[in-house]
Design a protein around this motif. Structure first.
Motif, PDB file in Angstrom:
ATOM      1  N   LEU A 288     -16.729 -14.824 -14.274  1.00 52.25           N
ATOM      2  CA  LEU A 288     -15.880 -15.084 -13.366  1.00 52.25           C
ATOM      3  C   LEU A 288     -15.504 -16.381 -13.310  1.00 52.25           C
ATOM      4  N   ARG A 289     -16.476 -17.505 -13.344  1.00 54.61           N
ATOM      5  CA  ARG A 289     -16.234 -18.526 -13.359  1.00 54.61           C
ATOM      6  C   ARG A 289     -15.706 -19.288 -14.774  1.00 54.61           C
ATOM      7  N   ALA A 304     -10.904 -23.838  -5.511  1.00 49.58           N
ATOM      8  CA  ALA A 304     -11.066 -23.310  -4.293  1.00 49.58           C
ATOM      9  C   ALA A 304     -10.517 -21.650  -4.524  1.00 49.58           C
ATOM     10  N   VAL A 305     -10.410 -21.384  -5.901  1.00 50.80           N
ATOM     11  CA  VAL A 305     -10.117 -19.884  -6.013  1.00 50.80           C
ATOM     12  C   VAL A 305     -11.574 -18.995  -6.484  1.00 50.80           C
ATOM     13  N   LEU A 306     -12.488 -19.760  -7.086  1.00 51.25           N
ATOM     14  CA  LEU A 306     -13.483 -18.935  -7.465  1.00 51.25           C
ATOM     15  C   LEU A 306     -14.405 -18.249  -6.539  1.00 51.25           C
ATOM     16  N   THR A 311     -15.913 -12.848  -4.267  1.00 50.72           N
ATOM     17  CA  THR A 311     -15.895 -11.984  -3.180  1.00 50.72           C
ATOM     18  C   THR A 311     -15.164 -10.548  -3.401  1.00 50.72           C
ATOM     19  N   ILE A 312     -14.151 -10.858  -3.850  1.00 49.49           N
ATOM     20  CA  ILE A 312     -13.288  -9.667  -3.977  1.00 49.49           C
ATOM     21  C   ILE A 312     -13.823  -8.745  -5.196  1.00 49.49           C
TER      22      ILE A 312
ATOM     23  N   LEU B 114      -8.510 -16.200  -0.501  1.00 50.73           N
ATOM     24  CA  LEU B 114      -7.684 -16.673  -1.548  1.00 50.73           C
ATOM     25  C   LEU B 114      -6.435 -17.282  -0.900  1.00 50.73           C
ATOM     26  N   ILE B 115      -5.774 -16.449   0.134  1.00 49.46           N
ATOM     27  CA  ILE B 115      -4.706 -16.866   0.513  1.00 49.46           C
ATOM     28  C   ILE B 115      -4.665 -18.003   1.338  1.00 49.46           C
TER      29      ILE B 115
END
Lengths: 347, 292, 268
Positions: A288-289, A304-306, A311-312, B114-115
């Motif tokens: 994912l990274r 901030a997205v990683l 988690t998702i 994420l949001i």
């Protein structure tokens, strides 16, 4: 295509690798584990060490949950017990690392036996919830037993040393952790060739029949908890050495869920499943990274997205496998093998 | 001993406990109708709070518009989860379903982060903020109004459960699915209804909790304490959930103040362990659920 | 000599009395059948003998040894084997593993030697495997399915595997709960032959609950009739069959047609 295989004796028929082909595959696997360090870099060796530790831990949980049917959500906390045992010995005694590791396994086994006591009273989900409670109680001990654990400040561990070689780097650590992993996995595989392992599966499948065959449920459930904790203790001890420092945050409930997810994704109740699941779940965040790195020109804050994406995906893997592949990667692997065995006649 | 202080601590605890009780009702509702132990309840609560945050702070809607919309959103989320993930798992091993809800929780937390990132936020105020005194004891206005609202919602829910047609169908399904089918009750619709209502209740608790102590992905951990509450009260007992919710809220508050914050959860989980060992079906649960 | 003796067994659930004052002895080397209308307490009786229910009164003796306070696994290790009415195999395992589990109490391997799988553990596995192949698989004619998962087998074969598992225990007494229920005629005849051989070749005493009166009359040495939790008749099959109390019991249960079919039709 493979046809039958003739055996001369029952001993041969009971062997772990029953056919020549299986032996060849096993030898190839070992050879590639030996060669791996020579063809890869530190980053991949680091991952290989982490995967090995997770394989040991997941295999332990698989014995308890996958084979014996006793769901545990305290596995990471048990690893914590092993890790803190190693850390304490490392800081307070001049014992060699292998003794520390064995002590970690011993202490964790004892703790696991106590934590397994509710299994004599409750089953299934209630047991899972009891292990959550055990996990929080251990977490409390990690934070508050300051004289041993140094509380939230955490505790440092010197790298282990064998015959003058300091294992302070993945490329040296690899040579210690991988053999241990191979041995631990083989030990687990052996277990299920004997009456003890069969008794575990019997308890999982139908505990009433197990008891009319003379299998004492309390004794075997506790034994399963003890073995799983032993594995967690070894894995936790290795983890402490590998990371070089631990603190109470190192072993959260989420990590226990991680190991449960690993055996679900890999395949509960098969040795191969524990291995595949641990590899898959350890490598997925790395993949994912890469993915987020590739996408970084197109998104605002890649950093901030990683974490949320991980988690998702973690949750989606649990849900997806339970919904669509409840027997996990091991079953997919079996289907692929079957395809080639029968090829080209039936597909 | 300072009795006034003790009473103030207790009142604060009971105020917090009312939220445990409210969320526990959502949990019990799902359990009774679908026999699912829903570990994602904390995450559903968190999503409800964030929906209110987005509508109230992000879109600057006034609270009397934003709250109903957040509640509806929570309800839709509950129905979506049931229809999409839980229903295909019906009849599977309860442990697998339990694990699925853990996975769902993870997806919800990740989506929220994420949001809205994982930074803590505060909700637009919607409750009166004059200090409240009961006798001489001070109680934080948010806690007081949170308690009042929770109590009203619980009372409404109990009435609904007893007298409304849908409530009767719910109870019938809970006691015997097969018989409910035979009586012409649309059982799948009841499942949707239960999850939808539970989603609304959870969203409501999330908004109240957010008003008391801010909004962050950490809120999801609230679900674990709720799990303890329902086990202690008895998984299939609404009354047990209410009582255990107040009891545990009070206990945590008293323990937290007199022994230190780190003991709050310890005491909760020791209580859980004791209940599991001595009376696994809970204080008010029915006996057969032990056999899960 | 009696292998198994029940003395004054009484068992109640709440207000319902499932067994009251049951005395029953199983002679060594016999096939003993327990019959009775539905709800007469036959399965309760089996569960008392296995140790799943603890009777309020009475004793269970195996070769003179009091079992009443022992748990099921302990009873198994003393030589009490049984099968279940609705097959209770381990569905995830192969036939071979199921049958090996039957030999569990006769094996000694502990965790440590199991994990290293050296010497003793390896030899014990091989010895038990060899015994199972030679004695059980050969006898029950299931050697060709040893690697099959039991869940995929047809019903009749599953029943046979369950018998194999119980035989691998080498019990002193084998309890069969409806061994031919749901079988077709051919399967029933096979099973009857196996049960007779268990008695004659293996020398194992058999205690069975069975509804198929034809089979009971054909192969049993003794029959006990249970009704409303009490033994109302005992003796040789031919004698019991004519006992007016027995006929009355089946009449009283409203089971007239099945009575006629069972007593007259099939044994004729």
């Amino acid at each position: 295509m493979r046809i039958g295989s003739a055996k001369e004796s029952y001993i041969a028929d009971e062997a772990l690798f029953a056919t020549r082909t299986q032996w060849v595959w096993f030898a190839l696997l070992l050879a590639s584990l030996v060669l791996f360090p020579f063809v890869s870099n530190l980053y991949w060796l680091y991952l290989a060490c982490l995967v090995s530790i997770n394989v040991i831990s997941a295999t332990g949980l698989n014995i308890l949950t996958g084979f014996t049917g006793q769901v545990s959500l305290g596995h990471a906390a048990f690893m914590g017990v092993g890790a803190y045992t190693v850390a304490w010995l490392d800081n307070n005694a001049q014992t060699p690392f292998y003794l520390n590791l064995l002590a970690a396994a011993g202490v964790t086994t004892a703790v696991g036996l106590v934590a397994g006591l509710p299994s004599l009273r409750v089953k299934g989900l209630y047991l899972a919830i009891a292990t959550i409670a055990a996990s929080f109680i251990l977490q409390f001990v990690f934070i508050n037993w300051e004289s041993v654990t140094r509380g939230t400040r955490g505790i440092n561990i010197e790298p282990p040393e064998i015959m003058g070689i300091v294992l302070d780097n993945p490329d040296t650590f690899y040579w210690m952790v991988v053999p241990i992993m191979v041995v631990m996995v083989l030990l687990a595989a052996n277990l299920f060739r004997t009456r003890v392992g069969r008794a575990f599966i019997a308890i999982r499948d139908r505990d009433i029949s197990a008891s009319v065959l003379g299998i004492s449920l309390p004794a075997y459930k506790l034994m399963s908890f003890a073995i799983a904790s032993f594995y967690a203790g070894i894995a936790g001890g290795l983890y402490a050495y590998f990371m070089g420092s631990i603190n109470p945050e190192s072993f959260p409930l989420l990590m226990s869920i991680f190991f449960l997810a690993a055996i679900i994704v890999g395949g509960m109740g098969t040795i191969l499943g524990g291995i595949l699941g641990a590899i898959f779940m350890t490598l997925t965040p790395e993949v994912l990274r890469y993915g987020v790195d590739l996408a970084s020109p197109f998104i605002d804050e890649p950093g901030a997205v990683l974490s949320p994406v991980r988690t998702i995906v973690f949750g989606a893997l649990i849900v997806g496998f339970l919904l669509f592949e409840p027997h996990g990667l091991a079953e997919i692997w079996r289907r692929i093998r079957r395809f080639f065995h029968l090829w080209p006649f039936r597909t | 001993m300072d009795w006034l202080f003790f009473i103030e601590v207790s009142l604060a605890g009971i105020g917090a406990g009312s939220l445990y009780a409210l969320t526990a009702i959502a949990f019990v509702l799902i359990y009774k109708a679908t026999r699912v132990i829903n570990l994602a309840i904390g995450e559903m609560l968190m999503v409800g709070a964030y929906l209110f945050f987005a509508l109230g702070a992000g879109w600057s809607l006034s609270w009397w518009l934003a709250i109903p919309m957040a509640l509806v959103g929570g309800g839709l989320l509950g129905m979506l989860l049931e229809r999409g993930v839980i229903r295909p798992m019906l009849g599977e091993n309860p442990i697998s379903v339990f694990m699925v809800t853990i996975g769902l929780g993870s997806i919800l937390v990740g989506t929220v982060e994420l949001i809205w990132t994982s930074a803590p936020r505060s909700l637009p105020g919607f409750m009166p903020d004059e200090a409240i005194f009961i006798g001489e004891a001070f109680i934080a206005p948010n806690t007081f109004w949170g308690f009042v609202i929770a109590a009203v919602v619980i009372a409404l829910f109990l009435l609904l459960f007893r007298f409304w047609r849908g409530g009767v169908a719910l109870r019938a399904t809970a006691s015997d699915q097969g018989a409910a089918w035979a009586m012409g009750i649309n059982v799948p619709a009841v499942y949707s209804l239960a999850w939808g209502l539970a989603g609304m209740i959870a969203a409501g608790s999330g908004i109240l909790l957010g008003a008391m102590s801010g909004v962050s992905p950490e809120m999801a951990m609230f679900g674990l304490t709720v799990l303890v509450v329902v086990i202690v009260g008895g998984l299939d007992s609404v009354f047990g959930a209410l009582l255990a919710g107040l009891l545990i809220g009070w206990m945590e508050s008293v323990v937290g103040v007199y022994l230190g914050g780190e003991y709050e959860h310890l005491v909760t989980f020791i209580l859980l362990m004791l209940v599991l060992l001595v009376r696994p079906w809970g204080l008010f649960g029915s006996h057969e659920i032990e056999r899960l | 000599m009696s292998v198994l003796e029940l003395e004054g067994i009484s068992l109640g659930f709440g207000g319902v009395q499932a067994l009251s004052g049951v005395d029953l002895a199983v002679e060594e080397g016999t096939i003993t059948a327990v019959i009775g209308p539905n709800g007469a307490g036959k399965t309760s009786l089996f569960n008392v003998i296995s140790g799943f229910y603890r009777p309020q009164q009475g004793r269970v003796l195996l070769e003179g040894r009091n079992l009443t306070r022992l748990r099921p696994p302990r009873r198994a290790s003393l030589g009490l084997g049984r099968t279940f009415q609705n097959i209770a195999l381990f569905r995830g395992m192969t036939v071979l593993d199921n049958v090996k589990l039957g030999a569990h109490v006769r094996m000694r391997t502990g965790v440590f030697s199991a994990m290293w799988y050296l010497g003793a553990a390896r030899r014990e596995e091989a010895r038990v495997r060899e015994e199972i192949e030679r004695e059980v698989f050969d006898f029950l004619e299931i050697d060709h399915i040893r690697r099959h998962p039991v869940a995929a087998l047809p019903y009749g074969l599953q029943k046979r595997v369950e018998l194999a598992r119980a035989l691998a225990m080498r019990p002193k007494i084998l309890m069969l709960d409806e061994p031919v229920a749901g079988m077709n005629r051919e399967e029933k005849e096979d099973m009857a032959r196996f049960i007779l051989d268990v008695k004659e070749e293996w020398g194992i005493t058999v205690l069975m609950v069975e509804h198929d009166m034809g089979m009971v009359m054909d192969i049993s040495d003794r029959v006990h009739v249970l009704n409303f939790g009490q033994v109302i008749a005992s003796g040789e099959p031919a004698v019991v069959q004519k006992n007016p109390g027995v006929i009355q019991a089946y009449l009283g249960s409203g089971d007239v047609n099945s009575l006629r079919e069972r007593l007259m039709g099939e044994s004729a």
